[in-house]
Scaffold this active site. Sequence first.
Site, PDB file in Angstrom:
ATOM      1  N   MET A  55      -6.532  -7.608  44.243  1.00 19.48           N
ATOM      2  CA  MET A  55      -7.891  -8.964  44.366  1.00 19.48           C
ATOM      3  C   MET A  55      -8.854  -9.365  43.679  1.00 19.48           C
ATOM      4  SD  MET A  55     -10.265  -8.765  46.745  1.00 19.48           S
ATOM      5  CE  MET A  55     -10.986  -7.021  47.764  1.00 19.48           C
TER       6      MET A  55
ATOM      7  N   GLU B 114     -15.170  12.184  30.163  1.00 20.55           N
ATOM      8  CA  GLU B 114     -15.968  12.202  29.895  1.00 20.55           C
ATOM      9  C   GLU B 114     -16.689  11.104  31.703  1.00 20.55           C
ATOM     10  OE1 GLU B 114     -15.381  12.137  27.086  1.00 20.55           O
ATOM     11  OE2 GLU B 114     -15.978  13.549  26.416  1.00 20.55           O
TER      12      GLU B 114
ATOM     13  N   PHE C 285     -23.479  12.299  12.947  1.00 20.06           N
ATOM     14  CA  PHE C 285     -22.808  12.245  13.249  1.00 20.06           C
ATOM     15  C   PHE C 285     -22.082  12.457  14.472  1.00 20.06           C
ATOM     16  CE2 PHE C 285     -18.293  15.160  14.441  1.00 20.06           C
ATOM     17  CZ  PHE C 285     -17.732  13.664  14.594  1.00 20.06           C
ATOM     18  N   GLN C 286     -21.574  11.672  15.482  1.00 22.68           N
ATOM     19  CA  GLN C 286     -22.217  11.679  16.758  1.00 22.68           C
ATOM     20  C   GLN C 286     -23.188  12.010  17.472  1.00 22.68           C
ATOM     21  OE1 GLN C 286     -19.579  15.447  18.184  1.00 22.68           O
ATOM     22  NE2 GLN C 286     -17.622  13.777  18.190  1.00 22.68           N
TER      23      GLN C 286
ATOM     24  N   LYS D  25     -29.236  20.130  19.566  1.00 19.64           N
ATOM     25  CA  LYS D  25     -28.556  21.164  19.537  1.00 19.64           C
ATOM     26  C   LYS D  25     -29.173  22.518  18.594  1.00 19.64           C
ATOM     27  CE  LYS D  25     -24.038  22.753  17.084  1.00 19.64           C
ATOM     28  NZ  LYS D  25     -22.874  22.743  16.601  1.00 19.64           N
TER      29      LYS D  25
HETATM   30  C1  LIG Z   1     -13.552  -0.460  36.064  1.00 14.36           C
HETATM   31  C2  LIG Z   1     -13.549  -2.601  36.544  1.00 14.36           C
HETATM   32  N1  LIG Z   1     -12.183  -3.264  35.234  1.00 14.36           N
HETATM   33  C3  LIG Z   1     -11.831  -4.804  36.251  1.00 14.36           C
HETATM   34  C4  LIG Z   1     -12.960  -4.627  37.218  1.00 14.36           C
HETATM   35  C5  LIG Z   1     -12.532  -5.981  38.215  1.00 14.36           C
HETATM   36  N2  LIG Z   1     -11.318  -5.754  39.098  1.00 14.36           N
HETATM   37  C6  LIG Z   1     -11.879  -5.732  41.352  1.00 14.36           C
HETATM   38  S1  LIG Z   1     -10.665  -4.955  41.999  1.00 14.36           S
HETATM   39  C7  LIG Z   1      -9.526  -4.723  40.733  1.00 14.36           C
HETATM   40  C8  LIG Z   1      -7.929  -5.566  40.407  1.00 14.36           C
HETATM   41  C9  LIG Z   1      -7.544  -3.857  40.805  1.00 14.36           C
HETATM   42  O1  LIG Z   1      -6.083  -3.195  41.506  1.00 14.36           O
HETATM   43  P1  LIG Z   1      -5.489  -2.050  42.313  1.00 14.36           P
HETATM   44  O2  LIG Z   1      -6.117  -1.287  41.264  1.00 14.36           O
HETATM   45  O3  LIG Z   1      -4.007  -2.606  41.567  1.00 14.36           O
HETATM   46  O4  LIG Z   1      -6.263  -2.848  43.373  1.00 14.36           O
HETATM   47  P2  LIG Z   1      -5.474  -4.036  44.386  1.00 14.36           P
HETATM   48  O5  LIG Z   1      -6.706  -5.364  44.568  1.00 14.36           O
HETATM   49  O6  LIG Z   1      -4.498  -4.618  43.830  1.00 14.36           O
HETATM   50  O7  LIG Z   1      -5.310  -3.361  46.014  1.00 14.36           O
HETATM   51  C10 LIG Z   1     -10.180  -5.536  39.096  1.00 14.36           C
HETATM   52  C11 LIG Z   1      -8.903  -5.329  38.205  1.00 14.36           C
HETATM   53  C12 LIG Z   1     -13.301  -3.119  38.065  1.00 14.36           C
HETATM   54  N3  LIG Z   1     -13.644  -3.134  39.626  1.00 14.36           N
HETATM   55  N4  LIG Z   1     -13.393  -2.224  37.928  1.00 14.36           N
END
Ligand SMILES: Cc1ncc(C[n+]2csc(CCOP(=O)(O)OP(=O)(O)O)c2C)c(N)n1
Lengths: 578, 163
Positions: free
Chosen positions: A485, A51, A113-114, A163
């Site tokens: 990042m 979803e 439920f749900q 529903k």
């Molecule tokens: C759902 C979610 N969880 C955690 C984060 C925190 N976060 C921001 S950038 C990042 C790393 C992303 O890694 P990747 O997709 O490999 O991209 P890169 O920075 O290596 O290019 C994280 C964990 C986020 N933005 N969204």
Amino acid sequence: MELLSGGDILIRALTDVKVKHLWGYPGGAALHIYDAIFRQDNLNHILMRHEQAAVHAADAYARATGEVGAALVTSGPGATNAITGIATAYMDSIPMVVISAQVPQEKIGEDAFQEIDMIGVSRPTVKHSYMVKRPEDIAETIAKAFYIASTGRPGPVVVDVPKDVTDPNNKVAYKFPEKVKLRSYQPTTRGHSGQIKRAVNLLISAKRPVIYSGGGVVQGNASEQLRALAHRLNYPVTNTLMGLGAFPGTDRQFVGMLGMHGTFEANTAMHHADVILAVGARFDDRVTNATERFCPSAKIIHIDVDPSSIAKTVRADIPIVGPCDVVLSDMLDQIQQADLQIDEPAIGEWWQQIEEWRNRHGLYTASRYEPSEGENIKPQDVIKTLHKVTKGEAFVASDVGQHQMFAAQYYLFDKPRQWINSGGLGTMGFGLPAAMGAQMAYPDANVACVTGEGSIQMCIQELAACTQHQLPVKIIILNNQALGMVKQWQDMQYGSRYSHVLYEDSLPDFVKLAEAYGHVGMKVTHYDQLESSMEECFAMKNRVVIMDISVDQHEHVYPMHVAPGSMRDMWLSKTERT
Amino acid sequence: MKRLISVLLENEPGSLSRVVGLFSQRGYNIDSLSVAPTEDTTLSRLTLTTVGDDHTIEQITKQLNKLIDVVKVIDLSEGVHIERELMLLKVKASGAARAEIKRSVDIFRGQIVDVGQTTYVVQIMGESTKLDAFIEALGDAPILEVVRTGVCGLMRGEKSLKV
Ligand SMILES: Cc1ncc(C[n+]2csc(CCOP(=O)(O)OP(=O)(O)O)c2C)c(N)n1
Ligand SMILES: [Mg+2]
């Protein structure tokens, strides 16, 4: 008058508000609705695999087209799974309606439920929400939901449908309201003419102006007006992450993105500006750095359709509440009619100064990173190659991380709605379903999902939905073997203590993974292969392709604001600071 | 600074929770809150007291206005207005204290609305500061229970908050 069941009414009403695609996932409480979908063929339902992805795809469809996105989920877990998608759309002001099925009304409150209180759970992430109590109310509620979602400052609206309301045995008259009117909701349609006059006078007298434009210009279809005004004035323009494409990335007057990872020239120009025209932008913390040190000598004109965005974080000297397109064209009209002239010598000097900044540390004019060589592919070069191969015309849907910032910096977007990313919530997992949403809107366009090996795994299941619905998106993984990042912050602030940002050889083989789903997988490890592989990738018009591109694992995104600081305080590389 | 904000709200299910949710979500305080339907039963009138500087109050009123169910918002503290709050208070009243309490109630123009063997229930109405002052005035008399309605208010003069 025609008698229809609630389920049929819902689908009919959706087609009456011109919904073409409904992204969804079925379940118990939604069964009557799904049966109604089965018995018609006006509305195209797209079965996703989660979803969250259904909502992201609906959201991105809206971003790519300007229409209202629509998604349908079942009660309970279906509804809670949708929340991340709704919150993502909310933070970026995207027009969208999410229909959530609910347990029958007589069961509400019994922990059935749900059962989940969707109105309650979604409340902080929606522009508004409705629970429909009678089949007679469905059509009007849908009409209101779409009206609210798409007018004023757009945003997601949830319609919760118990529903029993869609019971096939309970048929009532179908009537779609001709007009929607809400006494408590009247979005502003024009800017205050006195304020606009003051703004024009201030703007025209500026000596060091900057036009700072945001997502509101894209969502508010005001790019043309922005371009016309900016060109008439010959003032520099910077776009926020959400505003990229609102002003052409390859225009001479474009000084790049501003903010945390904005260009040296954009951030420095902002800092020294005497007049800032902020339009459809919200002085977000990722833009301003420390607000008390923000642009100390600037007088600020702030145009926004949402009064609560004005003076929220930074005071405005001339606030103008109104839709960006209307206000900008009113401003241009006033300038044209009175034949107002800018301060040529001052603006000439200002441009000289900006060119000097550009040449010194510019992202596009100076060399900001070591060039790629052999096995060391620079992520920036991947984006530049993508720009070249797709002639700068692709829809680029991004995930969240370093790859997102490289895409924002180096893919020079010339058109609004080309760049689709989760700016406000920063939702990893957004990229792939977002690309699908854009591809559904423009089946013949090149759609790239720029992602990381981390982010792509958050909605990877949608590779199956791409097959089922023939959405040949191109997935460009900037594989740096890390949650890059986060790792960058750990490098900069935590003595390179890499706490849980590495995978210890657990990464999947993305080529095999692509193949398992019936797609094409390509691995690129050498810079010499990059462009030709990418050409090959985009030549496969009808195929989903995953390009797993190994990039330099040590690269950081620069510039980066030194926080807390002013707009001009930036790291320019691992060793240089402004 | 203390502010009194009055809101005209669609009398819809969930509309109150949107207002209350907004305050907690954005970190604004609500010190008191009173709400009931108006003469037009499709509308509720909500009055709340909050504390904040001008910037915060501006944001509060803007954010309230942004809620779809909110029809009108007014900051009553910006102009001349009347504010009232009702307090019921059960107090231990025996021996010499009984007369003492009665005297305080009279001074504050309150009423004793229930008399028990060793208790009074006192009703006081007025501005919140007056209610506070009454509690203060009771001194050592043991208070068993206090309930306050929260503040409600209206602008003085011809102006009114209408659809
Ligand atoms: C759902 C979610 N969880 C955690 C984060 C925190 N976060 C921001 S950038 C990042 C790393 C992303 O890694 P990747 O997709 O490999 O991209 P890169 O920075 O290596 O290019 C994280 C964990 C986020 N933005 N969204
Ligand atoms: Mg990565």
